[in-house]
Design an enzyme around this catalytic site. Sequence first.
Site, PDB file in Angstrom:
ATOM      1  N   ASP A   2     -11.390   1.986  -2.053  1.00 29.19           N
ATOM      2  CA  ASP A   2     -11.437   3.432  -1.824  1.00 29.19           C
ATOM      3  C   ASP A   2     -12.194   4.191  -2.910  1.00 29.19           C
ATOM      4  O   ASP A   2     -12.230   5.426  -2.888  1.00 29.19           O
ATOM      5  CB  ASP A   2     -10.009   4.000  -1.755  1.00 29.19           C
ATOM      6  N   GLU A   4       1.177  -0.489  -5.083  1.00 28.75           N
ATOM      7  CA  GLU A   4       0.022   0.417  -5.179  1.00 28.75           C
ATOM      8  C   GLU A   4       0.582   1.795  -5.519  1.00 28.75           C
ATOM      9  O   GLU A   4       1.055   2.534  -4.649  1.00 28.75           O
ATOM     10  CB  GLU A   4      -0.750   0.428  -3.861  1.00 28.75           C
ATOM     11  N   ASP A  17       0.835  -1.189   0.000  1.00 26.84           N
ATOM     12  CA  ASP A  17       0.000   0.000   0.000  1.00 26.84           C
ATOM     13  C   ASP A  17       0.880   1.253   0.000  1.00 26.84           C
ATOM     14  O   ASP A  17       1.942   1.286   0.628  1.00 26.84           O
ATOM     15  CB  ASP A  17      -0.911  -0.012   1.234  1.00 26.84           C
TER      16      ASP A  17
END
Length: 501
Positions: free
Chosen positions: A397, A344, A297
């Site tokens: 998200d 990511e 992430d």
Amino acid sequence: MQERLKRSNGVLMPIFSLPSPYGIGTFGKAAYEFVDFLSEASIKYWQILPLGQTSYGDSPYQAFSSFAGNPYFVDLDILIEDGLLEKDDLENINFGDNERYIDYAIQYNIRYRILKKAFENSKGKLDEKISEFRKKESFWLEDYALFMAIKHDKLDVNWVEWDEDLRDRNPDALNEFKEEHKEDIDFYVFIQYQFFSQWQKLKSYTNRHNIEIIGDLPIYVAYDSCDAWVNADILKINPKTKEAIIVGGAPPDAYSEDGQLWGNPVYDWEKMKEDSYSFWQKRLEMSLRTYDLLRLDHFRGFEKYYAIPATDENAKFGKWEPAGGYDFFDYILKKFPDKQFIAEDLGYITKEVDALKNHYGFPGMNVIQFAFDGTFNSNYLPHKYEKNSVVYSSTHDSSTLKGWLESLDDEELSLVEKYFGLKNLEKEDYVWEIIRSLMASVSDLAIFQIQDFFEMGDQAKINTPSTLGDNWKWRAKKEDFTDSLPIKIKEMSRLYGRYNG
């Protein structure tokens, strides 16, 4: 450079979103049925969200520990099968009256009482196995169980507000607390034993079906966490008061004019380098045992991190500071040479971040919803994709695919229709036509949120960044998994070379 992913499909489905009679998804029957669904649909990867124990706000990206699992995911029916609970123990308990959304307040109020009963019933039955588990996981488990026991004793306040001797980990104070609260500490150990026992059985079942699990590793640890309490010396935390000096976040962008103020203390990368990134070694060792491959992430934060003074009210005035970069990944990939990572790399990415990602052969991410900026020049358009990448129909998200389409104005929708050739289709066919296009793209891996296969709108959205109170709640129902759905996915997977057979 890591080995390329094979051309394949994946589904993003959080554990908490699985069907369950107990108010939240678990490692129980529905999880095994979901694996059967993936197998029938010829899906190669199951991507989940972080499995950590959530705190205030219920975000899996703000966990009490980088190592411990969420007690809510321990399946109660399995505890009954193992003789640690009776069916009667679960009767007349309100687990929530909405099958579609989790009530976290209810979970917090009842789960630990139920697990405490199972713990009491386990005494004398699992002592040897739990003792072996404690030895194997001692590098994190004892600190975690102690942290949670103190936190419970202090009515859940942030560890920074504890008595100074406990806050500062005074050995005498800790030993005294351990002696007086042995039962509480053992209880948290028991929960983790159950969590990892159930998880490993589910993971083994998944792997036997030729399906691999993609874990999601948050870059930062939560401020109110065992990680920060034990490892304050490698974080930008005041050594005397333990207050955060610098916190992480993201600068202003199209999603937020104030930027994102995450509140996580950031790493002191120079300090971590001195001990060969010991904390990250332990963290990755645990994660790579738990999952088959990892999504990193906020990959940009490994090249430079956005440093925001902890006293700021928003993220407007942060600045970029150097992070671990090549030195960190050189060390980590020597330690874990055969493991695979996904970067990511969403948002504004610099050439330096791209160079870091490409140097190690990490596939980056493409989200189709980011592609239509009116210029037809976005790198998120499918004709711009690199093979060594992962394309997403949506993420936790973002809006769902249908929700995104419904949010577009006429001009934006017209661009989407032109690009995907949707003009002659009914609007109810748009979602699957875009899914088909992403399946056909050159990206090695195509991942779809399960909500997009269900053709659900934003009532099924998982998270709205920078908001609190209405996130991480959506759940699937058993009837969402129609008999025709895996057949449809499988046929499309075969057509576009993503067949997991």
